[in-house]
Motif scaffolding. Structure first.
Motif, short mmCIF file in Angstrom:
data_model
loop_
_atom_site.label_atom_id
_atom_site.label_comp_id
_atom_site.label_asym_id
_atom_site.label_seq_id
_atom_site.Cartn_x
_atom_site.Cartn_y
_atom_site.Cartn_z
N MET A 194 6.81 0.13 7.69
CA MET A 194 5.86 0.18 6.57
C MET A 194 4.51 0.72 7.03
N LEU B 53 2.71 4.04 5.62
CA LEU B 53 1.37 3.95 5.07
C LEU B 53 0.42 4.93 5.77
N THR C 48 0.45 8.48 4.64
CA THR C 48 -0.14 8.89 3.36
C THR C 48 -1.58 9.41 3.53
N ILE D 74 1.31 6.24 -6.09
CA ILE D 74 2.57 5.48 -6.04
C ILE D 74 2.94 5.08 -4.61
N ALA D 75 3.09 6.09 -3.74
CA ALA D 75 3.59 5.81 -2.39
C ALA D 75 2.68 4.87 -1.60
N PRO D 76 1.36 5.14 -1.56
CA PRO D 76 0.53 4.22 -0.77
C PRO D 76 0.62 2.78 -1.26
N LEU E 259 3.14 1.40 -2.84
CA LEU E 259 4.48 0.87 -2.51
C LEU E 259 4.52 0.42 -1.05
N TRP E 260 4.01 1.28 -0.15
CA TRP E 260 4.08 0.96 1.30
C TRP E 260 3.12 -0.18 1.63
#
Lengths: 497, 184
Positions: free
Chosen positions: A174, A178, A181, B75-77, B79-80
């Motif tokens: 995770m 993260l 991103t 969305i992705a940040p 979610l993670w």
């Protein structure tokens, strides 16, 4: 027939002094790096990445793959001779290899480990060559939903195969996702979490992160634990004969069995050579008529451990080349190498750059043959690599790391990133949080995000469930995430009872 | 609220982030007193990870939405960050119940920090003295730090590395290593 002609084309590229020198140098560096305790195959490939920058993409990859292949064997030399595995995957080789040395049969142990390594390597490469092409052709038909599901399955197996540390592996995955991103969003082009720092607009470059997490963190750990001050172990100087051809033939089934098993295990992301050798060793022990001899110098134990370890290289390259998903930490570094040379790992690599793929396949065969010769010639010479004191080795690793991190984008910022990730890796490993899932999360992050959002745009979340393959892959991912929970729950209940 | 998120997403917010992290680290030290002292390192890691997850989640509100794309870059940040927080909370729960592995015995942390300091200093020095001089000094200092005292070994390794890296990387592979202000 087409496959054979591609392979012959690949071989023709290698016919010349320069490619053979490149492969030989790669094999020698790989053996030496593998033999040095504290230098893992992934660390060796990451540190030597800058040497490939000035080469053609094909030759650069050929060099790095030769290092990867040979370093897996190199670890077994010190495991057999001084009971100090040069690589984590060689731990199992030491179980029976070192007892053989203690019995005065070091030659037998070294010979078996070399031949098993070569046989396992061939099994892995043959399976890679046979299955990579068809798998890549199949992958070309995948929709974004399937790619997303496949990457999620890859990440979930990393975590569930991470031994007893599944929770820490999930945390690391995770964190990697993260961190990935940070930078410009791949679909909309807006900046995310850059704090207006221009150098962060492209996100973290993979290579400095890889070098920091795989090389520097291990060096910091070695400094903290005092390994840096330890004198190197001394090898046993007694000479013993190597096995005869008949001795090797007696072990043929063990080698082939472990080779196939190692390749299959190597395909799963995160599994790698260490898990492959443990499982193959266990299987061989169960099948043996004399299981009590295992751990006391059983030749089958050495053969199984080494064959599976080496064959896992071929296995790890299957998902890397066909799907862009690394099967091991070293394969993750190879992804970085492919990207530096502007090659996108995945099914299109086979259609756009078939010459690179098939030359790479052919080079693995050649590297394996060269490994056999160099292994026969210099087993006692390679062990000297293990005698280099860490206090001399560690400063060199820092110097290499600087070049590797800087050369990617000619940026000192990247060298700082490498150092920062080295410290991060050291801190996390003190809390038993593995670093390879962070790297795999960062590598697969973009693939996951792009395909997730593309699928959501194409048909919403239900599309993941409507596509049969995506549904199967997501179910498998869910299963592999649940398994460790259930295992722990059962253990806790048994402990209470 | 929007102004605060914009402020937190800019580089002017670094002092605020550092202050917030110090508060979180202080909290983890407070929690790890008494019987939990043997989990101090793990607790600091757990709190730090939760801090990172919360930070990303808060900052995701400042990520610009582009409607034409059809899917949000948030969305992705999110979610993670949620996943990281979830698994870290489980790790924290196990640690608080003393069911997690204890911290390893602290080794020579001072030497690690000194090493990192030498490496960071050498990195800073590259802007001025260039790669070759800077890396040779780094090798020399690290060898001394690790206990090597033989002058011949010290000089041959530092000098050998300079020659090797110049020949292989600059001459053969033609990589442009930093030359520095003094020699550039």
């Amino acid at each position: 027939m087409e496959l054979l002609s591609h392979l012959l084309d690949g071989l023709s590229v290698l016919a010349g002094v320069y490619p053979i020198v490149i492969i030989t140098v790669g094999v020698i560096i790989g053996i030496l790096a593998g033999a040095m305790p504290g230098i893992s195959p992934s660390m060796a490939v990451a540190l030597l990445l800058p040497f490939s920058f000035g080469m053609t993409p094909t030759m650069g990859l050929v060099l790095l793959c030769a290092i990867y292949l040979a370093s897996n064997y190199g670890g077994s030399i010190t495991a057999v001779m001084i009971n100090t595995p040069g690589t984590p995957s060689a731990v199992v080789t030491a179980f029976d290899g070192y007892p053989l040395t203690r019995k005065g049969q070091a030659g037998t142990a070294l010979g078996i480990s070399l031949v098993a390594s070569v046989v396992g390597g061939f099994v892995g490469i043959i399976i890679l060559v046979l299955f990579a092409g068809p798998l890549a052709r199949m992958a070309l038909k995948f929709w974004p939903a399937e790619y997303f599901a496949l990457a999620i399955l890859g990440l979930s197996t990393i975590a569930s195969l991470g031994g007893g540390r599944w929770l820490e592996s999930f945390v690391a995955v995770m964190l990697g996702l993260l961190l990935n991103t940070i930078g410009i969003d791949p679909l909309s082009g807006v900046s995310r979490f850059t704090f207006d720092v221009i150098r962060l607009y492209d996100g973290f470059s993979f290579i400095p992160v890889l070098i920091g997490l795989f090389a520097l963190s291990e060096v910091f750990t070695g400094i903290e634990t005092g390994e840096v001050a330890l004198p190197p172990a001394k090898p046993d100087k007694q000479k013993s004969p190597w096995p005869s051809v008949r001795d090797y033939l007696k072990l043929k089934y063990s080698m082939i069995r472990a080779g196939v098993l190692g390749t299959v295990i190597g395909v799963f992301p995160g599994a790698g050579g260490t898990i492959a050798s443990f499982i193959a060793y266990d299987v061989e022990k169960r099948l043996s008529k004399d299981p009590e001899s295992f751990g006391k110098g059983a030749p089958e134990g050495v053969a199984a451990a080494e064959a599976s370890n080496s064959s896992s290289v071929g296995g790890a390259l299957v998902p890397l080349l066909t799907l862009g998903i690394p099967g091991s930490s070293s394969a993750a570094v190879l992804i970085g190498a492919l990207m530096i040379h502007n090659l996108q790992p995945g099914p299109e690599l086979f259609t756009r750059h078939p010459e690179v793929v098939y030359t790479l396949f052919s080079s693995l065969f050649v590297a394996n043959i060269i490994l056999l010769f160099l292994g026969l010639l210099g087993a006692r010479l390679w062990i000297r690599a293990a005698l280099i004191p860490k206090k001399l080795l560690y400063p060199m690793i820092f110097a290499f790391s600087f070049i590797g991190s800087y050369a990617v984008r000619s940026s000192l910022f990247d060298v700082g990133v490498c150092l920062a990730f080295g410290i991060l890796g050291w801190l996390l490993s003190r809390s038993k949080i593995p670093v390879s899932p962070i790297v795999l999360g960062m590598i697969l992050g973009t693939m996951i995000e792009k395909n997730l959002r593309t699928t959501l745009m194409m048909g919403g979340f239900s599309l993941f469930l409507k596509r049969p393959l995506s549904l199967v892959l997501l179910s498998l991912a869910l299963l592999s995430m649940i398994v460790p929970f259930v295992r722990d729950f059962k253990k806790a209940r048994e402990a209470k009872a | 609220m929007e102004e605060l998120v914009v402020y937190l997403g800019g580089h002017g917010s670094f002092p605020a982030w550092i202050a917030a992290y110090l508060a979180v680290a202080g909290l983890s030290f407070l929690v790890s007193r008494g019987r939990l002292k043997r989990y101090r390192g793990r607790l600091v890691i757990c709190f730090s990870l939760l801090f990172i997850a919360s930070g990303f989640f808060i900052l995701s509100f400042g990520v610009r939405e582009v409607e034409a794309v059809g899917s949000s870059a948030r969305i992705a940040p999110r979610l993670w960050a949620a996943g990281l927080a979830l698994f870290t909370l489980e790790m924290l729960r196990l640690t608080l119940h003393e069911r997690a592995p204890e911290d390893p015995k602290t080794g020579d942390v001072k030497k690690v920090l000194l090493t990192a300091g030498v490496v960071a200093f050498s990195l800073w020095g590259m802007d001025y003295a260039g790669y070759l001089v800077s890396s040779a000094s780094m090798i020399l200092l690290l060898l001394l730090l690790f206990g090597e005292r033989r002058p011949l070994v010290l000089l041959s390794l530092a000098g050998g590395w300079t020659l090797f890296s110049w020949f292989v990387f600059v001459r053969v592979l033609m990589l442009s290593l930093p030359t520095g202000i003094l020699f550039g």
